[in-house]
Motif scaffolding. Structure first.
Motif, PDB file in Angstrom:
ATOM      1  N   THR A  10      12.235  33.118  43.405  1.00  0.00           N
ATOM      2  CA  THR A  10      11.831  34.299  44.097  1.00  0.00           C
ATOM      3  C   THR A  10      11.995  34.178  45.617  1.00  0.00           C
ATOM      4  O   THR A  10      11.402  33.196  46.277  1.00  0.00           O
ATOM      5  N   SER A  11      12.477  35.116  46.371  1.00  0.00           N
ATOM      6  CA  SER A  11      12.421  35.137  47.698  1.00  0.00           C
ATOM      7  C   SER A  11      12.869  36.478  48.370  1.00  0.00           C
ATOM      8  O   SER A  11      12.863  37.345  47.617  1.00  0.00           O
ATOM      9  N   THR A  12      13.166  36.317  49.805  1.00  0.00           N
ATOM     10  CA  THR A  12      13.589  37.635  50.440  1.00  0.00           C
ATOM     11  C   THR A  12      15.027  37.218  51.085  1.00  0.00           C
ATOM     12  O   THR A  12      15.143  36.098  51.259  1.00  0.00           O
ATOM     13  N   ARG A  48      17.244  38.994  54.645  1.00  0.00           N
ATOM     14  CA  ARG A  48      17.382  39.696  55.780  1.00  0.00           C
ATOM     15  C   ARG A  48      18.123  40.803  55.476  1.00  0.00           C
ATOM     16  O   ARG A  48      19.289  40.804  54.673  1.00  0.00           O
ATOM     17  N   ARG A  54      13.440  48.449  56.639  1.00  0.00           N
ATOM     18  CA  ARG A  54      12.583  47.691  56.359  1.00  0.00           C
ATOM     19  C   ARG A  54      13.438  46.126  56.511  1.00  0.00           C
ATOM     20  O   ARG A  54      14.713  46.262  56.097  1.00  0.00           O
ATOM     21  N   PRO A  55      12.656  45.245  56.955  1.00  0.00           N
ATOM     22  CA  PRO A  55      13.645  43.979  57.313  1.00  0.00           C
ATOM     23  C   PRO A  55      13.885  43.140  56.444  1.00  0.00           C
ATOM     24  O   PRO A  55      14.875  42.221  56.523  1.00  0.00           O
ATOM     25  N   LEU A  56      13.193  43.062  55.231  1.00  0.00           N
ATOM     26  CA  LEU A  56      13.607  42.435  54.223  1.00  0.00           C
ATOM     27  C   LEU A  56      13.744  43.014  52.859  1.00  0.00           C
ATOM     28  O   LEU A  56      13.034  43.931  52.336  1.00  0.00           O
ATOM     29  N   LYS A  75      15.781  37.627  43.405  1.00  0.00           N
ATOM     30  CA  LYS A  75      15.430  36.715  42.555  1.00  0.00           C
ATOM     31  C   LYS A  75      16.673  36.124  41.706  1.00  0.00           C
ATOM     32  O   LYS A  75      17.745  36.733  41.921  1.00  0.00           O
ATOM     33  N   ILE A 114      17.317  28.341  48.874  1.00  0.00           N
ATOM     34  CA  ILE A 114      16.697  29.032  49.834  1.00  0.00           C
ATOM     35  C   ILE A 114      17.491  29.108  51.004  1.00  0.00           C
ATOM     36  O   ILE A 114      17.503  29.882  51.914  1.00  0.00           O
ATOM     37  N   ILE A 125      17.957  48.438  42.619  1.00  0.00           N
ATOM     38  CA  ILE A 125      17.273  47.260  42.096  1.00  0.00           C
ATOM     39  C   ILE A 125      18.056  46.636  40.854  1.00  0.00           C
ATOM     40  O   ILE A 125      18.721  47.258  40.091  1.00  0.00           O
ATOM     41  N   THR A 175      15.368  42.795  43.608  1.00  0.00           N
ATOM     42  CA  THR A 175      14.351  43.357  42.592  1.00  0.00           C
ATOM     43  C   THR A 175      13.619  44.337  43.110  1.00  0.00           C
ATOM     44  O   THR A 175      12.430  44.735  42.906  1.00  0.00           O
ATOM     45  N   ASP A 176      14.347  45.110  44.055  1.00  0.00           N
ATOM     46  CA  ASP A 176      13.713  46.529  44.633  1.00  0.00           C
ATOM     47  C   ASP A 176      14.691  47.324  45.291  1.00  0.00           C
ATOM     48  O   ASP A 176      15.837  46.761  45.532  1.00  0.00           O
ATOM     49  N   ASN A 177      14.793  48.523  45.266  1.00  0.00           N
ATOM     50  CA  ASN A 177      15.739  49.390  45.745  1.00  0.00           C
ATOM     51  C   ASN A 177      15.666  49.255  47.286  1.00  0.00           C
ATOM     52  O   ASN A 177      14.604  48.964  47.808  1.00  0.00           O
ATOM     53  N   ILE A 204       6.169  39.324  45.717  1.00  0.00           N
ATOM     54  CA  ILE A 204       7.609  39.067  45.345  1.00  0.00           C
ATOM     55  C   ILE A 204       7.739  38.036  44.082  1.00  0.00           C
ATOM     56  O   ILE A 204       9.104  37.952  43.916  1.00  0.00           O
ATOM     57  N   GLU A 207       9.480  44.726  40.933  1.00  0.00           N
ATOM     58  CA  GLU A 207      10.100  45.104  39.534  1.00  0.00           C
ATOM     59  C   GLU A 207       9.108  45.836  38.771  1.00  0.00           C
ATOM     60  O   GLU A 207       9.256  46.920  38.137  1.00  0.00           O
ATOM     61  N   ARG A 221       5.373  29.815  48.944  1.00  0.00           N
ATOM     62  CA  ARG A 221       6.221  30.417  49.693  1.00  0.00           C
ATOM     63  C   ARG A 221       6.623  29.937  50.995  1.00  0.00           C
ATOM     64  O   ARG A 221       7.537  30.071  51.555  1.00  0.00           O
TER      65      ARG A 221
END
Lengths: 120, 418
Positions: A55-57, A59, A65-67, A71, A85, A99, A117-119, B51, B68, B176
């Motif tokens: 799981t990460s983010t 850009r 929203r910057p991120l 997953k 990564i 999502i 993992t998000d809208n 997250i 989620e 993280r």
């Protein structure tokens, strides 16, 4: 040539330290320290396939929203996590993203997709 | 919406996992007008910055990430027709259940719902709470603050990190930050074992070979503008640092993962009695506080380790809040539960003796092969192992409660065979 490796079971608060004796060609010859059969199954899986969902983010661009959190759809080998990564650090995504939408497909030729993992 | 004088059945304070579950359940149990009040710009609370995965394994039988898990509840909440008031800060709740709140659009306003669910969650203990010695440079922050910076705002708070405390957020941030290119030089823990869940210890610390110093603490912080280094030392049997063991670790950031405090300023002002051990309200099985019609659920009540239990517990509060709004009072408390051997606390603290109840327990020390006895009677099966970081959930049937002979029942955690 035998080798002992230790795996801590994450199945319950006991956290049993399970020792596996690994013979030639990586075969599991013995196992002790587990308190239940779930522990045995966990240790075997953890030895044979030490992989994690990453799981990460990533850009974003053109977005307040910057991120965007993401997953992998399947576990990635522990040894490949840092490579994965780095690949994520190189991409930028723009809204709209739903999502579950694939952000990066067949990640590093592993057959694993990276999904939002998000809208956004 | 015109808020002043609005007819509200159930008002929920906070739209994190607890508040969302309570509001959904209140609607499902027939409360017509449910209003959820949230100070942030979005529903979901802390879940947005969590997250990582591991959420919903029990509640949904799926391994979800925080966003989620939040998404599932946000969708459902909107479907139920509960109303959400975002960017709104509740300033006061009176003992008569009058809520004073403020936001940019409506200014200062008051509402008087028929019942209230408190779901304000908890906050992290900070440097001031643990009296850390040394200078006061930038770079000392809580693990949750670092989590927000890294996962929401897109900043790396430092390059060389020491983490004090091995709570779950601290361990998760060790992983993280490592993934994002920082070097986590040490995870320092006062106790002889890691403070959080086993899975985090293995997957966050061991997987990334983070050096762990058990029975150690940070004794000093160095640096003028920015953290330059910290001293750590081993602890003796009385938890005092042993000077000869002192070592200095160069770092630019010290993260604190040293516990969470339920956020109950609103509750105390409303005359709600708090439990000094949990830091949350004293409640009965309906999660009703000593103030009739005010209920509580989730981390505002006691700090949970799994969000799944936060949701379940808050559903109880939401259900009884809806019933209360419909004129039905919760079952009267008859039996007081007291923590006995190796039990730190039990929740709810008061039960009626008439219904099946899920008890939430926390132990003081790790223990193996345990049985739980209530008033000398064993409840449930033998548990292979217990740890303070893992909450125990115990089904207590109405039938079991019939056996209680007193109105004060002591709960003991005993080793089988003793």
């Amino acid at each position: 040539m035998q080798e002992n490796i230790k795996i801590i079971c994450i199945g319950c608060p006991l956290g049993c330290e399970i020792t596996l004796t690994i013979g030639q060609k990586g075969k599991v010859e013995d196992m002790w320290g587990n308190s239940c059969k779930e522990g045995k199954a966990y240790a075997l899986e953890e030895y044979q396939n030490p992989a994690r969902i990453l799981t990460s983010t990533v850009r974003t661009k053109n977005c307040s929203r910057p991120l965007l959190p993401v997953k992998t759809t399947k576990p990635v080998l522990k040894t490949e996590l840092m490579q994965c990564i780095s690949a994520l650090a190189r991409i930028r995504v723009s809204p709209p993203i739903k999502i579950g939408e694939v952000v990066l497909d067949n990640f590093l030729e592993t057959g694993v997709d990276v999904i939002a993992t998000d809208n956004l | 919406m015109n808020l002043q004088g609005m007819d509200i059945d159930v008002a929920v304070i906070g739209a994190g996992p607890a508040g969302m579950a309570a509001a959904i359940k209140a609607r499902e149990k027939g409360a017509e007008n449910v209003l959820i009040i949230e100070r942030d710009t979005r529903l979901g609370g802390l879940l947005h910055q969590c997250i990582h995965n591991g959420f919903g394994l029990l509640y949904f039988g799926e391994n979800l990430t925080g966003p989620e898990y939040s998404h599932r509840f946000t969708e459902k909440l909107l479907d139920t027709g509960a109303r959400a008031l975002l960017e709104t800060m509740v300033l006061r709740i009176s003992g008569e259940k009058e809520i004073t709140a403020v936001n940019r659009r409506d200014g200062l306003f008051t509402i008087k719902p028929k019942s209230i669910v408190l779901a304000m969650g908890c906050r992290e203990r900070s440097r001031g709470n643990i009296n850390l010695h040394g200078t006061r440079p930038a770079g000392v922050l809580t693990a949750g603050t670092a989590q927000r910076l890294v996962n929401i705002e897109g900043f790396l708070p430092g390059k060389k990190i020491v983490i004090l405390g091995t709570g779950d957020i601290g361990m998760i941030m060790a992983r993280r930050l490592t993934l994002e290119g920082a070097e986590v030089k040490a995870a320092v823990e006062i106790l002889p074992y890691a403070g959080g869940l086993i899975r985090n210890e293995v997957q966050c610390l061991h997987d990334f070979k983070i050096p762990v110093f058990l029975q150690h603490t940070v004794t000093k912080i160095y640096g003028e503008k920015r953290v330059r280094a910290v001293d750590i030392a081993a602890l003796d049997a009385n938890n005092n640092p042993i000077p000869e063991t002192k070592r200095t670790i160069e770092c630019d950031t010290l993260l604190l993962s040293v516990g969470l405090i339920p956020e109950n300023e609103l509750s105390t002002a409303a005359g709600i009695k708090l439990d000094p051990v949990t830091g949350g309200a004293v409640v009965n099985e309906a999660r009703q506080t000593n103030v009739e019609g005010i209920f509580a659920g989730g981390n505002v009540l006691h700090v949970h380790d799994l969000v799944d239990n936060v949701s379940w517990e808050s559903e109880i509060a939401g259900e009884y809040a809806a019933r209360f709004a419909g004129g039905k009072k919760p079952p009267a408390g008859q039996i007081t539960l007291k923590a006995g051997r190796n039990i730190r606390y039990v929740l709810p603290q008061i039960i009626s003796g008439k219904n099946n109840v899920d008890l939430y327990l926390r132990v003081r020390e790790p223990q193996k092969k345990v049985i739980i006895k209530m008033g000398g009677i064993q409840v449930g099966k033998t548990i292979p192992g217990v740890k303070p970081s893992s909450m125990i959930k115990l089904d207590l049937s109405a039938e079991d409660q019939q056996k209680f002979k007193r109105n004060e029942i002591v709960i003991d955690c005993l080793t089988k065979g003793d």
